[in-house]
Design a protein around this motif. Structure first.
Motif, PDB file in Angstrom:
ATOM      1  N   VAL A   1       1.243  -1.285  -0.484  1.00 43.19           N
ATOM      2  CA  VAL A   1      -0.544  -0.414   0.099  1.00 43.19           C
ATOM      3  C   VAL A   1       0.868   1.127  -0.357  1.00 43.19           C
ATOM      4  N   LEU A   2       2.335   1.154   1.347  1.00 36.04           N
ATOM      5  CA  LEU A   2       2.390   2.238   0.768  1.00 36.04           C
ATOM      6  C   LEU A   2       3.889   2.822  -0.590  1.00 36.04           C
ATOM      7  N   VAL A   3       4.170   1.612  -1.774  1.00 36.07           N
ATOM      8  CA  VAL A   3       4.369   1.778  -2.158  1.00 36.07           C
ATOM      9  C   VAL A   3       3.979   2.367  -3.598  1.00 36.07           C
ATOM     10  N   LEU A   4       2.743   1.654  -3.039  1.00 32.95           N
ATOM     11  CA  LEU A   4       1.647   2.004  -4.610  1.00 32.95           C
ATOM     12  C   LEU A   4       1.398   4.403  -4.151  1.00 32.95           C
TER      13      LEU A   4
ATOM     14  N   TYR B   1       2.691   5.723  -2.204  1.00 33.76           N
ATOM     15  CA  TYR B   1       3.555   7.128  -1.696  1.00 33.76           C
ATOM     16  C   TYR B   1       4.923   6.968  -2.753  1.00 33.76           C
ATOM     17  N   TYR B   2       5.238   5.661  -3.540  1.00 40.32           N
ATOM     18  CA  TYR B   2       5.616   5.752  -5.036  1.00 40.32           C
ATOM     19  C   TYR B   2       4.922   5.855  -6.147  1.00 40.32           C
ATOM     20  N   LEU B   3       4.039   5.685  -6.866  1.00 42.68           N
ATOM     21  CA  LEU B   3       3.553   5.400  -7.914  1.00 42.68           C
ATOM     22  C   LEU B   3       2.344   6.909  -7.389  1.00 42.68           C
ATOM     23  N   ASP B   4       2.148   7.133  -6.415  1.00 39.90           N
ATOM     24  CA  ASP B   4       1.270   8.548  -6.448  1.00 39.90           C
ATOM     25  C   ASP B   4      -0.395   7.754  -6.688  1.00 39.90           C
ATOM     26  N   LEU B   5      -0.312   6.598  -6.231  1.00 38.70           N
ATOM     27  CA  LEU B   5      -2.114   6.576  -7.252  1.00 38.70           C
ATOM     28  C   LEU B   5      -2.594   6.838  -6.059  1.00 38.70           C
ATOM     29  N   ALA B   6      -3.575   6.894  -6.389  1.00 38.49           N
ATOM     30  CA  ALA B   6      -5.499   7.405  -5.673  1.00 38.49           C
ATOM     31  C   ALA B   6      -6.091   6.189  -4.953  1.00 38.49           C
TER      32      ALA B   6
ATOM     33  N   ALA C   1       0.188   1.426   8.433  1.00 35.61           N
ATOM     34  CA  ALA C   1       1.310   1.022   8.166  1.00 35.61           C
ATOM     35  C   ALA C   1       1.996   1.985   8.270  1.00 35.61           C
ATOM     36  N   LEU C   2       1.309   3.354   8.192  1.00 34.02           N
ATOM     37  CA  LEU C   2       2.702   4.463   8.541  1.00 34.02           C
ATOM     38  C   LEU C   2       2.318   5.194  10.378  1.00 34.02           C
ATOM     39  N   ALA C   3       1.927   4.323  10.796  1.00 31.81           N
ATOM     40  CA  ALA C   3       1.535   4.237  12.319  1.00 31.81           C
ATOM     41  C   ALA C   3       3.263   3.612  12.940  1.00 31.81           C
ATOM     42  N   ARG C   4       3.120   1.993  11.945  1.00 31.78           N
ATOM     43  CA  ARG C   4       3.577   1.472  12.663  1.00 31.78           C
ATOM     44  C   ARG C   4       5.576   1.848  12.033  1.00 31.78           C
ATOM     45  N   LEU C   5       5.794   2.387  10.823  1.00 32.76           N
ATOM     46  CA  LEU C   5       7.057   3.197  10.653  1.00 32.76           C
ATOM     47  C   LEU C   5       7.104   3.914  10.990  1.00 32.76           C
ATOM     48  N   LEU C   6       6.384   4.613  12.218  1.00 32.39           N
ATOM     49  CA  LEU C   6       6.967   6.008  13.123  1.00 32.39           C
ATOM     50  C   LEU C   6       7.449   5.413  13.963  1.00 32.39           C
TER      51      LEU C   6
ATOM     52  N   THR D   1       8.124  14.993   7.836  1.00 36.43           N
ATOM     53  CA  THR D   1       7.113  14.041   7.893  1.00 36.43           C
ATOM     54  C   THR D   1       7.449  13.152   7.568  1.00 36.43           C
ATOM     55  N   ILE D   2       7.296  11.741   7.958  1.00 39.95           N
ATOM     56  CA  ILE D   2       7.407  10.162   7.775  1.00 39.95           C
ATOM     57  C   ILE D   2       6.953  10.294   6.615  1.00 39.95           C
ATOM     58  N   GLU D   3       5.863  11.124   5.679  1.00 38.54           N
ATOM     59  CA  GLU D   3       5.038  10.780   4.166  1.00 38.54           C
ATOM     60  C   GLU D   3       6.352  11.243   2.885  1.00 38.54           C
TER      61      GLU D   3
END
Lengths: 175, 212
Positions: free
Chosen positions: A131-134, A136-141, A163-168, B3-5
């Protein structure tokens, strides 16, 4: 509908010019797909193999009605998943950790801060990483991600948040 | 701050940029003939063999054996990680290389000193060509791949340690020898990843510069 066009068809594709069509797609999208794959599997060689496999398979009989980029991305996602599964099995069997250490050259050449992020990304559960790759890398909706991953939009949303919470958490306060 | 993003975007974009546009295409044929079944397994095998990947390190990283304990129960799966001793070339920017490339004598001395240590299990020389091959295999930055030649690669000694050896001590000792540009302790790097996984800090201090 979108979903409709994505579905694998049981019928053989109409014969005429499959080769040129596929060759065009290959030329146009190969690098982009390898880049997607590299973020999912972690190294270039495997990433290239995954993409190569996708195209090799598409030459066979099983073809979707319309070959779309979204469909190709789904294939790459699936390919990456099975590679990671097999890799996990192999590692459990062989236990030869030293073979897998980052080479000194690579370690010396990689940037620390980015590598940290990529490592944390690699540690995420499979779906969260995808999900993160799609996103934040591909910038998909959200809707496109849902389509490619074959999950609901609300699942995309909740998975992204988790996922973001866990990365943080993994990266600590400084993130 | 970022930010993390943003960090995520930046890191992924950077990683993706390391995939060359076309640089590696000549290495593999376009998928004309369909591949045999099971080709994927071969791909995995190759990837595992090469595995210059930060990703895999994480899965394997486990705490290092305590540094100083004498050969008590060998930590079961303790891998033999190396200490890599890079030698000065004509243009090495390192402090220890002010006198130019390492001489044959200096190289021989490095080998002897390392081989004589009780905590060293083996010493192997890696020449420029081998280093270049490794580099071609693991490096993904297209610009680097384009400009780097065999002559740019450093010669090195790959030192295998006995189980339980103090990696840092070996690396530090090697870095003091004449003709050594820098020394990389792979165990240290790996343990750094392990620490990273436990949210306990980053990889640091695994690179020992020569001449000091």
């Amino acid at each position: 509908m979108d979903r409709e066009s994505l579905r694998l068809t049981a019928l053989a594709p109409p014969a005429p010019p499959p080769e040129t069509d596929l060759a065009g797609l290959y030329r146009e999208h190969r690098v982009g797909l390898v880049r997607l794959a590299v973020l999912l599997v972690g190294d270039l060689e495997t990433a290239e193999d995954v993409v190569q496999d996708v195209f090799a398979r598409l030459q066979g009989r099983r073809r979707p009605l319309a070959l779309t980029l979204a469909y190709l991305r789904t294939c790459v996602l699936n390919g990456a998943r099975s590679v990671l599964r097999r890799r996990a099995v192999m590692l459990r069997r062989t236990q030869r950790s030293s073979d897998l250490a980052d080479s000194a050259e690579t370690a010396a050449l990689l940037g620390e801060s980015r590598r940290e992020v990529l490592l944390a990304l690699a540690r995420l559960p499979r779906r969260q990483r995808e999900v993160l790759v799609l996103r934040y890398y591909l910038d998909l909706a959200e809707s496109e991600i849902a389509q490619i991953m074959r999950i609901g939009p609300s699942t995309v949303r909740s998975t992204t948040a988790r996922a973001l919470a866990r990365l943080l958490r993994e990266l600590g306060e400084d993130a | 701050m970022s930010t993390i993003e943003d960090r995520l975007r930046d890191a992924m974009a950077a990683r993706a940029r390391t995939v060359p546009d076309d640089g590696l295409d000549h290495l593999r044929p376009a998928p004309r003939a369909a591949r045999r079944r099971g080709a994927g397994t071969a791909a995995v095998a190759a990837a595992v063999a090469v595995a210059a990947t930060a990703f895999t390190v994480v899965r394997l990283a486990h705490p290092s054996p305590a540094p100083s304990t004498s050969g008590v129960g060998v930590t079961s799966a303790s891998p033999t990680l190396q200490v890599s001793i890079y030698l000065c070339g004509d243009t090495s920017p390192y402090r220890g290389c002010r006198k130019g490339a390492a001489t044959e004598r200096e190289k021989e001395r490095v080998r002897q000193v390392m081989a004589a240590r009780p905590d060293v299990a083996g010493v192997e020389f890696e020449d420029r060509r081998k280093a270049f091959e490794n580099f071609r295999r693991s490096e993904t930055n297209p610009r680097l791949l384009k400009v780097v030649t065999v002559e740019d690669m450093p010669e090195s000694f790959r030192v295998r340690l006995t189980p339980g050896a103090d990696h840092a001590a070996v690396a530090r000792a090697a870095s003091r020898l004449p003709g050594v540009s820098n020394v990389i302790d792979e165990a240290c790097i790996r343990d750094g990843f392990a620490r990273l996984g436990s949210g306990d800090g980053v990889v640091d201090g695994c690179d020992f510069n020569g001449g000091g």
